[in-house]
Design a protein around this motif. Sequence first.
Motif, PDB file in Angstrom:
ATOM      1  N   ALA A 155      -7.454  -0.143 -12.415  1.00 25.39           N
ATOM      2  CA  ALA A 155      -6.042   0.174 -12.203  1.00 25.39           C
ATOM      3  C   ALA A 155      -5.282   0.139 -13.518  1.00 25.39           C
ATOM      4  N   ALA A 156      -5.580  -0.826 -14.366  1.00 24.08           N
ATOM      5  CA  ALA A 156      -4.924  -0.900 -15.672  1.00 24.08           C
ATOM      6  C   ALA A 156      -5.233   0.342 -16.503  1.00 24.08           C
ATOM      7  N   ALA A 157      -6.473   0.816 -16.419  1.00 26.38           N
ATOM      8  CA  ALA A 157      -6.840   2.034 -17.142  1.00 26.38           C
ATOM      9  C   ALA A 157      -6.053   3.238 -16.625  1.00 26.38           C
ATOM     10  N   LEU A 158      -5.886   3.340 -15.296  1.00 19.72           N
ATOM     11  CA  LEU A 158      -5.138   4.457 -14.733  1.00 19.72           C
ATOM     12  C   LEU A 158      -3.663   4.383 -15.103  1.00 19.72           C
ATOM     13  N   ALA A 180       4.509   2.055  -8.549  1.00 16.38           N
ATOM     14  CA  ALA A 180       4.116   1.511  -7.248  1.00 16.38           C
ATOM     15  C   ALA A 180       2.601   1.509  -7.129  1.00 16.38           C
ATOM     16  N   PHE A 181       2.107   0.544  -6.361  1.00 13.45           N
ATOM     17  CA  PHE A 181       0.688   0.442  -6.049  1.00 13.45           C
ATOM     18  C   PHE A 181       0.556   0.575  -4.537  1.00 13.45           C
ATOM     19  N   VAL A 182      -0.256   1.539  -4.098  1.00 15.43           N
ATOM     20  CA  VAL A 182      -0.398   1.824  -2.668  1.00 15.43           C
ATOM     21  C   VAL A 182      -1.819   1.497  -2.226  1.00 15.43           C
ATOM     22  N   PHE A 183      -1.930   0.665  -1.208  1.00 13.38           N
ATOM     23  CA  PHE A 183      -3.228   0.344  -0.611  1.00 13.38           C
ATOM     24  C   PHE A 183      -3.442   1.203   0.627  1.00 13.38           C
ATOM     25  N   THR A 184      -4.685   1.657   0.810  1.00 12.26           N
ATOM     26  CA  THR A 184      -5.063   2.353   2.033  1.00 12.26           C
ATOM     27  C   THR A 184      -6.547   2.115   2.273  1.00 12.26           C
ATOM     28  N   GLY A 185      -7.069   2.590   3.410  1.00  9.14           N
ATOM     29  CA  GLY A 185      -8.466   2.364   3.749  1.00  9.14           C
ATOM     30  C   GLY A 185      -8.666   1.032   4.448  1.00  9.14           C
ATOM     31  N   GLY A 186      -9.860   0.818   4.978  1.00  7.53           N
ATOM     32  CA  GLY A 186     -10.120  -0.365   5.792  1.00  7.53           C
ATOM     33  C   GLY A 186      -9.864  -1.672   5.074  1.00  7.53           C
ATOM     34  N   ILE A 187     -10.360  -1.813   3.845  1.00 10.66           N
ATOM     35  CA  ILE A 187     -10.126  -3.030   3.074  1.00 10.66           C
ATOM     36  C   ILE A 187      -8.679  -3.086   2.613  1.00 10.66           C
ATOM     37  N   GLY A 188      -8.180  -1.970   2.101  1.00  9.40           N
ATOM     38  CA  GLY A 188      -6.825  -1.936   1.583  1.00  9.40           C
ATOM     39  C   GLY A 188      -5.773  -2.257   2.622  1.00  9.40           C
ATOM     40  N   GLU A 189      -6.017  -1.833   3.857  1.00  6.36           N
ATOM     41  CA  GLU A 189      -5.031  -2.052   4.917  1.00  6.36           C
ATOM     42  C   GLU A 189      -5.154  -3.415   5.579  1.00  6.36           C
ATOM     43  N   ALA A 225      -2.730 -10.203  -8.104  1.00  5.31           N
ATOM     44  CA  ALA A 225      -2.587 -11.340  -9.012  1.00  5.31           C
ATOM     45  C   ALA A 225      -3.069 -10.983 -10.410  1.00  5.31           C
ATOM     46  N   ARG A 226      -4.098 -10.144 -10.492  1.00  3.00           N
ATOM     47  CA  ARG A 226      -4.637  -9.746 -11.791  1.00  3.00           C
ATOM     48  C   ARG A 226      -3.820  -8.637 -12.451  1.00  3.00           C
ATOM     49  N   LEU A 227      -2.921  -8.025 -11.699  1.00  2.00           N
ATOM     50  CA  LEU A 227      -2.130  -6.909 -12.236  1.00  2.00           C
ATOM     51  C   LEU A 227      -0.728  -7.329 -12.666  1.00  2.00           C
ATOM     52  N   LYS A 228      -0.433  -8.614 -12.625  1.00  2.00           N
ATOM     53  CA  LYS A 228       0.904  -9.069 -12.992  1.00  2.00           C
ATOM     54  C   LYS A 228       1.269  -8.692 -14.422  1.00  2.00           C
ATOM     55  N   LEU A 229       0.279  -8.594 -15.284  1.00  2.00           N
ATOM     56  CA  LEU A 229       0.553  -8.268 -16.683  1.00  2.00           C
ATOM     57  C   LEU A 229       1.113  -6.861 -16.856  1.00  2.00           C
ATOM     58  N   LEU A 230       0.981  -6.013 -15.833  1.00  2.00           N
ATOM     59  CA  LEU A 230       1.539  -4.660 -15.914  1.00  2.00           C
ATOM     60  C   LEU A 230       3.039  -4.644 -15.657  1.00  2.00           C
ATOM     61  N   GLY A 231       3.624  -5.800 -15.332  1.00  2.00           N
ATOM     62  CA  GLY A 231       5.055  -5.848 -15.056  1.00  2.00           C
ATOM     63  C   GLY A 231       5.341  -5.666 -13.575  1.00  2.00           C
ATOM     64  N   SER A 232       6.598  -5.398 -13.272  1.00  2.00           N
ATOM     65  CA  SER A 232       6.997  -5.272 -11.868  1.00  2.00           C
ATOM     66  C   SER A 232       6.780  -3.864 -11.355  1.00  2.00           C
ATOM     67  N   PHE A 233       6.321  -3.765 -10.137  1.00  2.00           N
ATOM     68  CA  PHE A 233       6.143  -2.479  -9.464  1.00  2.00           C
ATOM     69  C   PHE A 233       6.147  -2.750  -7.970  1.00  2.00           C
ATOM     70  N   GLU A 234       6.455  -1.736  -7.197  1.00  2.00           N
ATOM     71  CA  GLU A 234       6.461  -1.888  -5.742  1.00  2.00           C
ATOM     72  C   GLU A 234       5.034  -1.846  -5.197  1.00  2.00           C
ATOM     73  N   THR A 235       4.847  -2.500  -4.061  1.00  2.00           N
ATOM     74  CA  THR A 235       3.554  -2.496  -3.390  1.00  2.00           C
ATOM     75  C   THR A 235       3.730  -2.004  -1.964  1.00  2.00           C
ATOM     76  N   LEU A 236       2.905  -1.033  -1.576  1.00  2.00           N
ATOM     77  CA  LEU A 236       2.981  -0.456  -0.236  1.00  2.00           C
ATOM     78  C   LEU A 236       1.603  -0.441   0.406  1.00  2.00           C
TER      79      LEU A 236
END
Length: 368
Positions: free
Chosen positions: A304-307, A316-325, A336-347
């Motif tokens: 995700a950091a690479a993307l 924003a970070f969007v979860f989908t799929g069986g695990i994601g949902e 928790a590991r993406l906090k260094l990217l700053g603030s963003f919405e999660t859906l």
Amino acid sequence: MIEAILVLNAGSSSLKFQAFAFEDLSVLAQGKVTRIGGDAHLSAEAGGENVSRDLPTGANHEAALKAVLGFIDAHDDNWRIRGVVHRIVHGGTDYTHPVVVTPEVMRDLEQLIPLAPLHQPHNLAAIKASEQLVGDVPDIACFDTGFHATHGDLFTRFAIPYELHDQGVRRYGFHGLSYAWIARTLAREYPALHAGRIIAAHLGNGASLCAIRAGESIDTTMGMTALDGLPMGTRAGAIDAGAVLYLQRDLGMSIDAVEVLLYEQSGLKGLSGLSNDVEALLATADPAASFALEYFALKVAQFAAALAISMGGIDAFVFTGGIGEHAGPVREAILARLKLLGSFETLIIPANEELEMATQAKTLLEAL
């Protein structure tokens, strides 16, 4: 008379279906056949009535489709199927939009089987069964690779000679129907986010990430095949190409054995030594299960950091799929590991590849 669109999503041992009303794409019927090739079972719903029954042992995809059509015939209310829509995992470079299937199209798609050996043969088997069983209606192919056709050269090339790229050795990307649905949903429900920079995570037995900017795919974690990128349920994900050479040359594994290892015996199943079922891994105290899930969360965050770099940030970070949902602890470990990217919405946006396929097919059928 109600015109309907029948959507089929064929996997190696399953056939999911939904029938939609052509006019408003409301759901008329839905269900699935599981354990194809073994103790096949049909579960389906239409008009508030649920059906659950076993099929003959060893039923193939044609038998599964016969069971689906039998259910529809028994429960329809004067429907007429206007088109049958199929999920096709790999469309290569030639098929980036839905198409009516012709013999030429089938020949082209069969040539792509080596690039998606777990999926493509079963996708095409459903088309062949449909041609035999449904009647004189168009079969329409929708492609998981199509959403990523907007990628620039920086995101399609491997660092190999150009002539090999021109022969098809390049990055394609997958789960495009899922990501197209996310983009469509964002445009409708979250227009400000749709205009921004989204990392979408399709996390299930197959798993990938996609960088979406202003509704278009910029980059994704899967490459030439659906084996690359994140570790998955049974697939290894990214692995040193030299390790593959070592498995063959030094450990004496055959090409077929390596293929089985990387596609069917690796990922969460291989790391845990237990299962590819995340629910089961979360429920056990076995340290190997905890390690597998931690590894998965780490790799999702790293990719995700690479993307985020690929598109210059994240809104924003969007979860989908069986695990994601459904796997809350896994989502939390990733975020928790993406906090260094700053603030963003999660859906969380529930996957609906079938409705995305029906929407694409309706547009094509209206233009015929």
